[in-house]
Design a protein around this motif. Structure first.
Motif, PDB file in Angstrom:
ATOM      1  N   ILE A 101       0.830  -1.205   0.000  1.00 17.80           N
ATOM      2  CA  ILE A 101       0.000   0.000   0.000  1.00 17.80           C
ATOM      3  C   ILE A 101       0.869   1.262   0.000  1.00 17.80           C
ATOM      4  N   TYR A 102       2.032   1.210   0.609  1.00 14.70           N
ATOM      5  CA  TYR A 102       2.900   2.386   0.678  1.00 14.70           C
ATOM      6  C   TYR A 102       3.402   2.793  -0.706  1.00 14.70           C
ATOM      7  N   HIS A 103       3.611   1.829  -1.559  1.00 18.78           N
ATOM      8  CA  HIS A 103       4.043   2.129  -2.926  1.00 18.78           C
ATOM      9  C   HIS A 103       2.869   2.624  -3.768  1.00 18.78           C
ATOM     10  N   LEU A 104       1.679   2.073  -3.522  1.00 20.09           N
ATOM     11  CA  LEU A 104       0.500   2.490  -4.279  1.00 20.09           C
ATOM     12  C   LEU A 104       0.125   3.941  -3.996  1.00 20.09           C
ATOM     13  N   VAL A 105       0.245   4.334  -2.750  1.00 14.35           N
ATOM     14  CA  VAL A 105      -0.151   5.688  -2.346  1.00 14.35           C
ATOM     15  C   VAL A 105       0.702   6.742  -3.048  1.00 14.35           C
ATOM     16  N   LYS A 106       1.885   6.395  -3.412  1.00 10.77           N
ATOM     17  CA  LYS A 106       2.775   7.338  -4.104  1.00 10.77           C
ATOM     18  C   LYS A 106       2.436   7.460  -5.584  1.00 10.77           C
ATOM     19  N   SER A 107       1.633   6.569  -6.103  1.00 12.70           N
ATOM     20  CA  SER A 107       1.333   6.549  -7.527  1.00 12.70           C
ATOM     21  C   SER A 107       0.133   7.443  -7.852  1.00 12.70           C
ATOM     22  N   PRO A 108       0.241   8.298  -8.865  1.00  9.84           N
ATOM     23  CA  PRO A 108      -0.899   9.127  -9.262  1.00  9.84           C
ATOM     24  C   PRO A 108      -2.052   8.289  -9.834  1.00  9.84           C
ATOM     25  N   THR A 109      -1.738   7.157 -10.407  1.00 10.84           N
ATOM     26  CA  THR A 109      -2.785   6.286 -10.953  1.00 10.84           C
ATOM     27  C   THR A 109      -3.714   5.788  -9.847  1.00 10.84           C
ATOM     28  N   TYR A 110      -3.151   5.508  -8.696  1.00  9.96           N
ATOM     29  CA  TYR A 110      -3.944   5.068  -7.545  1.00  9.96           C
ATOM     30  C   TYR A 110      -4.966   6.145  -7.169  1.00  9.96           C
ATOM     31  N   TRP A 111      -4.529   7.375  -7.054  1.00 13.62           N
ATOM     32  CA  TRP A 111      -5.422   8.459  -6.644  1.00 13.62           C
ATOM     33  C   TRP A 111      -6.452   8.773  -7.732  1.00 13.62           C
ATOM     34  N   LEU A 112      -6.064   8.691  -8.980  1.00 13.20           N
ATOM     35  CA  LEU A 112      -7.000   8.888 -10.073  1.00 13.20           C
ATOM     36  C   LEU A 112      -8.080   7.806 -10.071  1.00 13.20           C
TER      37      LEU A 112
END
Length: 66
Positions: free
Chosen positions: A2-13
């Motif tokens: 999850i820590y790597h996902l949170v850094k990704s703009p694709t996750y937030w989009l």
């Protein structure tokens, strides 16, 4: 993780799009219902909102030529 996902703009989009898509049917149905089948309360609110103030009517009547 999850820590790597949170850094990704694709996750937030993706989170934003899922939220919008989840709420979209509710808002569309609400708009359709209010537009085509308004309740008595909604009709009264609209009449109150667009009613001209009494002083406007009296003022315009006094300015008309006799």
């Amino acid at each position: 993780t999850i820590y790597h996902l949170v850094k990704s703009p694709t996750y937030w989009l993706t989170i934003l799009l899922i939220t919008i898509l989840a709420l979209l049917p509710r808002f569309l149905l609400k708009i359709l219902k209010q537009t085509f089948w308004p309740s008595d309360i909604q009709i009264a609110r609209e009449a109150e909102k667009f009613r001209k103030p009494p002083y406007y009517v009296a003022e315009s009547e006094s300015r008309q030529p006799a």
